[in-house]
Scaffold this active site. Structure first.
Site, PDB file in Angstrom:
ATOM      1  N   ARG A  66       0.651  -1.055   0.168  1.00  0.00           N
ATOM      2  CA  ARG A  66       0.171  -0.113  -0.172  1.00  0.00           C
ATOM      3  C   ARG A  66       0.653   0.779   0.163  1.00  0.00           C
ATOM      4  O   ARG A  66       1.583   0.960  -0.929  1.00  0.00           O
ATOM      5  CB  ARG A  66      -1.113  -0.080   1.157  1.00  0.00           C
ATOM      6  CG  ARG A  66      -2.010  -1.446   1.014  1.00  0.00           C
ATOM      7  CD  ARG A  66      -3.067  -0.636   1.828  1.00  0.00           C
ATOM      8  NE  ARG A  66      -4.378  -1.775   1.983  1.00  0.00           N
ATOM      9  CZ  ARG A  66      -5.310  -1.926   2.940  1.00  0.00           C
ATOM     10  NH1 ARG A  66      -5.363  -1.281   3.130  1.00  0.00           N
ATOM     11  NH2 ARG A  66      -6.701  -2.438   1.930  1.00  0.00           N
ATOM     12  N   SER A  67       0.490   1.749   0.616  1.00  0.00           N
ATOM     13  CA  SER A  67       1.449   3.579   1.092  1.00  0.00           C
ATOM     14  C   SER A  67       3.285   2.999   0.789  1.00  0.00           C
ATOM     15  O   SER A  67       3.347   4.895   1.230  1.00  0.00           O
ATOM     16  CB  SER A  67       0.551   4.396   1.670  1.00  0.00           C
ATOM     17  OG  SER A  67      -0.930   5.381   0.363  1.00  0.00           O
ATOM     18  N   ALA A  68       3.106   2.401   2.341  1.00  0.00           N
ATOM     19  CA  ALA A  68       4.470   1.570   1.377  1.00  0.00           C
ATOM     20  C   ALA A  68       5.495   2.997   1.286  1.00  0.00           C
ATOM     21  O   ALA A  68       6.527   3.021   0.608  1.00  0.00           O
ATOM     22  CB  ALA A  68       5.009   0.818   2.546  1.00  0.00           C
ATOM     23  N   GLY A  69       4.014   2.275  -0.359  1.00  0.00           N
ATOM     24  CA  GLY A  69       5.393   2.243  -1.744  1.00  0.00           C
ATOM     25  C   GLY A  69       5.368   3.694  -2.280  1.00  0.00           C
ATOM     26  O   GLY A  69       6.859   3.959  -2.968  1.00  0.00           O
ATOM     27  N   LYS A  70       4.979   4.439  -1.207  1.00  0.00           N
ATOM     28  CA  LYS A  70       4.795   5.921  -2.139  1.00  0.00           C
ATOM     29  C   LYS A  70       6.780   6.528  -1.384  1.00  0.00           C
ATOM     30  O   LYS A  70       7.173   7.397  -1.876  1.00  0.00           O
ATOM     31  CB  LYS A  70       4.266   6.977  -1.060  1.00  0.00           C
ATOM     32  CG  LYS A  70       2.522   6.499  -1.269  1.00  0.00           C
ATOM     33  CD  LYS A  70       2.071   8.162  -0.734  1.00  0.00           C
ATOM     34  CE  LYS A  70       0.365   8.089  -1.103  1.00  0.00           C
ATOM     35  NZ  LYS A  70      -0.506   7.433  -0.607  1.00  0.00           N
TER      36      LYS A  70
END
Length: 386
Positions: A66-70
Site C-alpha cells: 500500500r502507501s509504504a510504496g510512496k
C-alpha cells in the site's frame, strides 16, 4: 511460532517483538528486515503466505505494501533532481503543460511531494479500470480544480499521488515510474520491488486481507479512540478525507491480477521487507557499492516542508519532500527519521543518525493509517538495541 531467518547479535529484541506480534497482536503472516550502516542485521519471516491460507510464508514471498510504496516512488523525482533533470522549485506545468488548468499554474514540483498541490480528491472518482489505464488518472488530476490555494496548506494525497508523481516522471523521462524504478533502483540494488508486478513473479505474492487484533488489544485501541473530528471525517462520505481515499470507486480487489499488474505508486507497491529496508539503506549510505541519495538530496527528503493539521488525515502530520517525518502521527525511530507507512500495517523508513533502515511487510491489514501497533512494537525493539 516457526520464525525463519537471521538476527545479528544485539538485535534479539527485534526477534522477540516479532514473535509477540503473532502471539498477541493478531499477526497472520509477516516479514521484517533491518539494515545498520549498510549491513543486514535482521531478516525474519513467519506465518502464512496468504492471510486466509495455510501455506507458509517463504523466503521470497512478496506482498502489496500500500502507501509504504510512496516512499520508493518519492525517490524518483528526488533522484531526477539530483541528476539535474527536474527543478523542484519549477511549476509542474513546466514539464506537464496540461496541469496548469483550473488555477494550478503555480503548483510547484515540491508541492506534489509535500502534499501541498491541493488536489487530494477528484470531483468524479475514477473507476478501477480508469485508475489503472495510465491515461485517465493524469487527465483527471490535470483538469481538477484545487481544494485550497496550492502551496498554502497540506493534505494527504492518498490516491491522487499515483497520477501526480507518476505522470511527472513520465513527462520528464519518457518512462513510467514502475519501469524507471525497475531499471534505475531495483535492478542495481537487487530489490524485489515493483509498481506493476511482472507476470513471471506473480506466483510469489500472497493474499492480503483484514486481520483483526485479539479482543484484548482491540479493546485497548478503543480506549484510545481518535478525536471525534477524525471519526467524523472518515464516516462522512462528503468529507475531504473520504473523497481523498475514495478517488477510486469502487476500490479494486487488491488481490486481483489486474490490480497487481497496474502502476499505482500511491497504493499498490509490491515488495519484500528486505527490499524496503535495503532501498532505505541505500538512501542514507552505501550498500554493496551502491548509494542513491547524495547528502544534499538526503537533506531534501527529511527537511520539513509541511506540518500541522492535515486537511485530509485531520490529525497533525509532518512531511519532507515525499516522506513522512517522525512525529505523533507517524512514529519512526528518532527525530531525524523519514519514511512512509502503508495503511493497514506495512512500514519502511531510515534514520541517518543511527544508520538504521527498516522494512516491515504484513498480509494482515488492521485498522489505522500510520501507526500500526505491530510495526511500532518492532520499531521500539530496534530502538532498544541502540
Amino acid at each position: 511460532m516457526d520464525v525463519r531467518g537471521t538476527v545479528a547479535a544485539g538485535f534479539e529484541p527485534v526477534a522477540d517483538a516479532f514473535v509477540r506480534n503473532f502471539e498477541h497482536h493478531g499477526e497472520r503472516g509477516a516479514a521484517v528486515t533491518v539494515y545498520r550502516h549498510g549491513h543486514k542485521v535482521v531478516d525474519l519471516w513467519a506465518g502464512t503466505r496468504d492471510v486466509d491460507g495455510v501455506e507458509p510464508w517463504a523466503v521470497d514471498t512478496v506482498q502489496i505494501v500500500r502507501s509504504a510504496g510512496k516512499g520508493i516512488a518519492a525517490a524518483v523525482p528526488l533522484l531526477l533532481h539530483q541528476r539535474g533533470q527536474v527543478d523542484l522549485a519549477a511549476p509542474v506545468g513546466t514539464y506537464w503543460p496540461e496541469f496548469k488548468a483550473a488555477g494550478k499554474e503555480r503548483v510547484l514540483v515540491r508541492h506534489l511531494l509535500a502534499h501541498r498541490a491541493a488536489v487530494p480528491a477528484l470531483d468524479r472518482p475514477l473507476t478501477p479500470g480508469e485508475a489503472a489505464d495510465g491515461v485517465s488518472g493524469p487527465r483527471a488530476v490535470a483538469a481538477q480544480a484545487p481544494q485550497w490555494e496550492p502551496g498554502t496548506d497540506h493534505g494527504y494525497h492518498a490516491q491522487t499521488y499515483s497520477w501526480l508523481v507518476g505522470e511527472l516522471v513520465r513527462r520528464v523521462t519518457g518512462r513510467t515510474i514502475g519501469r524507471w524504478i525497475a531499471e534505475e533502483i531495483a535492478r542495481p540494488l537487487g530489490l524485489d520491488f515493483w509498481f506493476g508486478l511482472p507476470e513471471h513473479e506473480a506466483h510469489r505474492i500472497g493474499r492480503i486481507g483484514p486481520a483483526e487484533p485479539p479482543a484484548a488489544v482491540h479493546s485497548g485501541a478503543l480506549r484510545m479512540r481518535p478525536k471525534r473530528a477524525v471519526t467524523d471525517a472518515y464516516s462522512d462520505p462528503d468529507s475531504l478525507t473520504s473523497r481523498a481515499f475514495g478517488a477510486i470507486d469502487p476500490f479494486p480487489d487488491e488481490n486481483a491480477p489486474g490490480y497487481r499488474a497496474a502502476e499505482l505508486p500511491a497504493s499498490n507497491g509490491i515488495a519484500t521487507a528486505r527490499a524496503l529496508a535495503r532501498c532505505y539503506a541505500a538512501m542514507i549510505g552505501e550498500v554493496d557499492g551502491h548509494r542513491l541519495f547524495a547528502p544534499a538530496t538526503l537533506t531534501l527528503a527529511r527537511t520539513e516542508e509541511s506540518a500541522g493539521p492535515d486537511r485530509v488525515l485531520v490529525v497533525n502530520t509532518r512531511f519532507g519532500l515525499g516522506y513522512m517525518l517522525h512525529g505523533p502521527a507517524a512514529p519512526l525511530l528518532a527525530p531525524g527519521s523519514f519514511g512512509h507507512p502503508g495503511r493497514g500495517g506495512s512500514l519502511g523508513f531510515a534514520d541517518p543518525e543511527s544508520g538504521i533502515a527498516f522494512g516491515y511487510v504484513t498480509n494482515g491489514l488492521q485498522k489505522g493509517v500510520t501507526a500500526d501497533p505491530r510495526a511500532q512494537a518492532l520499531v521500539r525493539a530496534v530502538r532498544s538495541t541502540a
